[in-house]
Motif scaffolding. Sequence first.
Motif, PDB file in Angstrom:
ATOM      1  N   GLU A 261      23.226  30.163  41.756  1.00  0.00           N
ATOM      2  CA  GLU A 261      22.529  31.219  40.815  1.00  0.00           C
ATOM      3  C   GLU A 261      23.148  31.921  39.853  1.00  0.00           C
ATOM      4  O   GLU A 261      24.179  32.165  40.215  1.00  0.00           O
ATOM      5  CB  GLU A 261      21.676  32.129  41.921  1.00  0.00           C
ATOM      6  CG  GLU A 261      22.452  33.061  42.606  1.00  0.00           C
ATOM      7  CD  GLU A 261      23.599  32.325  44.106  1.00  0.00           C
ATOM      8  OE1 GLU A 261      23.161  31.246  44.053  1.00  0.00           O
ATOM      9  OE2 GLU A 261      24.867  33.143  44.685  1.00  0.00           O
ATOM     10  N   HIS A 290      14.260  30.855  46.001  1.00  0.00           N
ATOM     11  CA  HIS A 290      15.117  31.443  46.791  1.00  0.00           C
ATOM     12  C   HIS A 290      15.790  31.952  45.201  1.00  0.00           C
ATOM     13  O   HIS A 290      16.448  33.437  45.204  1.00  0.00           O
ATOM     14  CB  HIS A 290      16.026  30.518  47.309  1.00  0.00           C
ATOM     15  CG  HIS A 290      17.530  31.049  48.202  1.00  0.00           C
ATOM     16  ND1 HIS A 290      17.277  31.858  48.955  1.00  0.00           N
ATOM     17  CD2 HIS A 290      18.475  30.494  47.515  1.00  0.00           C
ATOM     18  CE1 HIS A 290      18.495  31.940  49.996  1.00  0.00           C
ATOM     19  NE2 HIS A 290      19.608  31.879  48.222  1.00  0.00           N
ATOM     20  N   GLU A 291      16.986  30.672  44.771  1.00  0.00           N
ATOM     21  CA  GLU A 291      17.798  31.321  43.697  1.00  0.00           C
ATOM     22  C   GLU A 291      17.046  32.316  42.757  1.00  0.00           C
ATOM     23  O   GLU A 291      17.660  32.508  42.398  1.00  0.00           O
ATOM     24  CB  GLU A 291      17.892  29.355  42.421  1.00  0.00           C
ATOM     25  CG  GLU A 291      18.698  28.521  43.363  1.00  0.00           C
ATOM     26  CD  GLU A 291      19.419  28.811  44.294  1.00  0.00           C
ATOM     27  OE1 GLU A 291      20.433  29.946  44.037  1.00  0.00           O
ATOM     28  OE2 GLU A 291      19.714  28.571  45.441  1.00  0.00           O
ATOM     29  N   HIS A 294      17.802  35.639  42.855  1.00  0.00           N
ATOM     30  CA  HIS A 294      19.139  36.204  43.527  1.00  0.00           C
ATOM     31  C   HIS A 294      19.508  36.597  41.748  1.00  0.00           C
ATOM     32  O   HIS A 294      20.494  37.260  41.939  1.00  0.00           O
ATOM     33  CB  HIS A 294      19.978  34.725  43.122  1.00  0.00           C
ATOM     34  CG  HIS A 294      20.365  34.282  44.860  1.00  0.00           C
ATOM     35  ND1 HIS A 294      20.876  35.185  45.695  1.00  0.00           N
ATOM     36  CD2 HIS A 294      20.154  32.800  45.578  1.00  0.00           C
ATOM     37  CE1 HIS A 294      21.108  34.412  47.062  1.00  0.00           C
ATOM     38  NE2 HIS A 294      20.845  33.485  46.731  1.00  0.00           N
ATOM     39  N   GLU A 324      21.956  36.346  51.204  1.00  0.00           N
ATOM     40  CA  GLU A 324      21.609  35.140  51.155  1.00  0.00           C
ATOM     41  C   GLU A 324      20.170  35.502  52.130  1.00  0.00           C
ATOM     42  O   GLU A 324      18.933  34.751  51.533  1.00  0.00           O
ATOM     43  CB  GLU A 324      22.533  34.340  51.420  1.00  0.00           C
ATOM     44  CG  GLU A 324      23.132  34.059  51.017  1.00  0.00           C
ATOM     45  CD  GLU A 324      23.156  33.471  48.988  1.00  0.00           C
ATOM     46  OE1 GLU A 324      22.487  33.032  49.412  1.00  0.00           O
ATOM     47  OE2 GLU A 324      23.933  33.193  48.492  1.00  0.00           O
ATOM     48  N   TYR A 394      22.529  32.998  56.263  1.00  0.00           N
ATOM     49  CA  TYR A 394      21.002  32.709  55.813  1.00  0.00           C
ATOM     50  C   TYR A 394      19.739  32.772  56.984  1.00  0.00           C
ATOM     51  O   TYR A 394      18.803  33.586  56.921  1.00  0.00           O
ATOM     52  CB  TYR A 394      20.739  30.902  55.471  1.00  0.00           C
ATOM     53  CG  TYR A 394      21.992  31.216  54.243  1.00  0.00           C
ATOM     54  CD1 TYR A 394      20.872  30.927  52.904  1.00  0.00           C
ATOM     55  CD2 TYR A 394      22.966  30.984  53.785  1.00  0.00           C
ATOM     56  CE1 TYR A 394      21.441  30.664  51.631  1.00  0.00           C
ATOM     57  CE2 TYR A 394      23.725  30.386  52.809  1.00  0.00           C
ATOM     58  CZ  TYR A 394      22.939  30.577  52.162  1.00  0.00           C
ATOM     59  OH  TYR A 394      24.151  29.885  50.802  1.00  0.00           O
TER      60      TYR A 394
HETATM   61 ZN   LIG Z   1      21.269  31.829  48.474  1.00  0.00          ZN
END
Ligand SMILES: [Zn+2]
Length: 611
Positions: A261, A290-291, A294, A324, A394
């Motif tokens: 990210e 997900h990214e 971020h 995360e 995670y």
């Molecule tokens: Zn991540």
Amino acid sequence: MLKWLLTALILLTCQLPLATAAGSAPAVRHTLSFPQKNNQYVHVRSEFPVDADQTDFYLPSWNPGSYLIRDFAANLERLEATDSSGRQRQLVKIAKDQWRIETSGIETLTLEYDVWAGRLNVAESWVESSTALLNGAGLFLYTGQSRVLPQYLEFLVPADWANIHTSLAREGNGSLYFASDYDELLDSPILAGNTVEYPFKVGGQPYSLVLSQENRFWDGERSVEDVAKIVQVQQDFWGTNPFDRDYLFLNLFMDKFGGLEHDHSTVLMCSPWQMRGNKDYIKWLGLVSHEFFHAWNIRRMRPQALAEYDYQKEIYTRELWLAEGLTSYYDNLFLFRGGLIDVSDYLELLAEEIRNYETTPGREIRSAELASFDTWIKYYKPDGNKLNSTISYYRKGALIGFVTDMEIRRKTDNRASLDDVMREMYSRFGRSGSNPNGYPPGGFEEAVESIGGQDVRAIVDTMLKTTSDPDIDAALGWYGLSLERSPGLSPGENGPAGMGVGWKDSGTALVAEHVLLGYPGALAGILPGDELLAIDGFRVTPEDFALLLNKLQPGDEVELTLVRHGRLLVIPLTVGTEIPTRYVISTRKDISNREKRRLEAWLGMDLKFLD
Ligand SMILES: [Zn+2]
């Protein structure tokens, strides 16, 4: 920017260099060229203003977002320094990533060197004839003075590279780019070569999906439509647009999978075949989700410890379960809320997360906080004992998110949720918030308490600080869901025979990759790295192992022939059952209307299948 210039002018005394070029403010000027791109080398030329008798130059040892000391300096070669009158200056290397040069009486110093860019992953640089992924952390040197200076980057592009993509601001129409300081330079990876770009807008904000070399197994139009849906649902979630320029999704097709990210971009890697399997494609969409999450959670809202990076050494934080793990909780949830997957896909992903968590013995060794603290020596340095000795922050973080979300909803009768905590955190600790230097230890727990009350905070504290399991079944039950764990592939079926060993095919043999403590393999003394040759004297090959395992029955007493570092061993083993394979979440048959409404509130959608 104006404020910075005034500060700089006050600080600099008259004998100090005010310019690297006539009439301009102090700045560092980097030039990248690729005369040896076919051998994976990048040539770097950097011109630094200097203001002391002696100047130390540093190359970072890690890249933010990826918590591993990578020792980028190992790839730096042929370093030379020249002063403004063209004289070579002597360099003394004083640490693995630090060089010292006498700089009395000079105003600028030019450093030139080659960097071998042959490590393929999202945090490092990779150059080949047709493509370059450039991550600044392994490329650009800095000094104590230069970290806060503006940085110009000139890119001398090989004629056969059609495009350059980076979130750095472009100066003019050529290949000159600008970063307001060194941090921004490092936070702006570059993808160059023969790329295909799919620009799109959501809520007026421009984005681009950039694919390094399109291939026939990937439908660019379909992928960009799906990425836009992810962007839309997350923009709606946060209610803010933090971007002051185009945001780029830079995707490379390689035989790797992962992402990193940045403020205005993310680097993604996936297989060229990723779209040719529904589950694989959903996995890629989850990575995008997900990214992108971020961009808020970790880029613009960080643990205090990460507010300023020390690029030379480890920075410790106990909060990666938040940065995360909660990102992992939301990534798949947004795929459902954005209409990219259906409810059965989502529940399947959640069940898989729970299975992976519950079948990791290391969850009893490290808490979520400790797993985060130890990321430098555990998560990013996996070994054969990884599953026995730690839990992924995670994975546990995602389940902490799931349970915390439910507990807040239960306590507030669905008037509030984890969504509100995230937005509250962002308004308090986001870069444009009231406390932009990041959240202190306990900041999240306080936000949970302010929204969900003391009881919920106590539950969260226990989940973070101890190795006790989040009460997943209770959380599912509150929504009218139940989780079935069964050893076999279908309900009621016995589990297959097993040893609790993860085997990998080395090409010629079966090699034990993970030996789970408490299972037959570990009880018999199999070690990670052991090669399996035979069971009861009968040869085993990687091809027929699964078939043979099917013939074994739990309780069978057998002898395994193994090779350990060149030595033949025979060990007895009592076959057990494999770790449970089937985790299925479904709605309970007696689900009440109340539970249905809770489920809809959580998943953010009218779930017609429930009626
Ligand atoms: Zn991540």
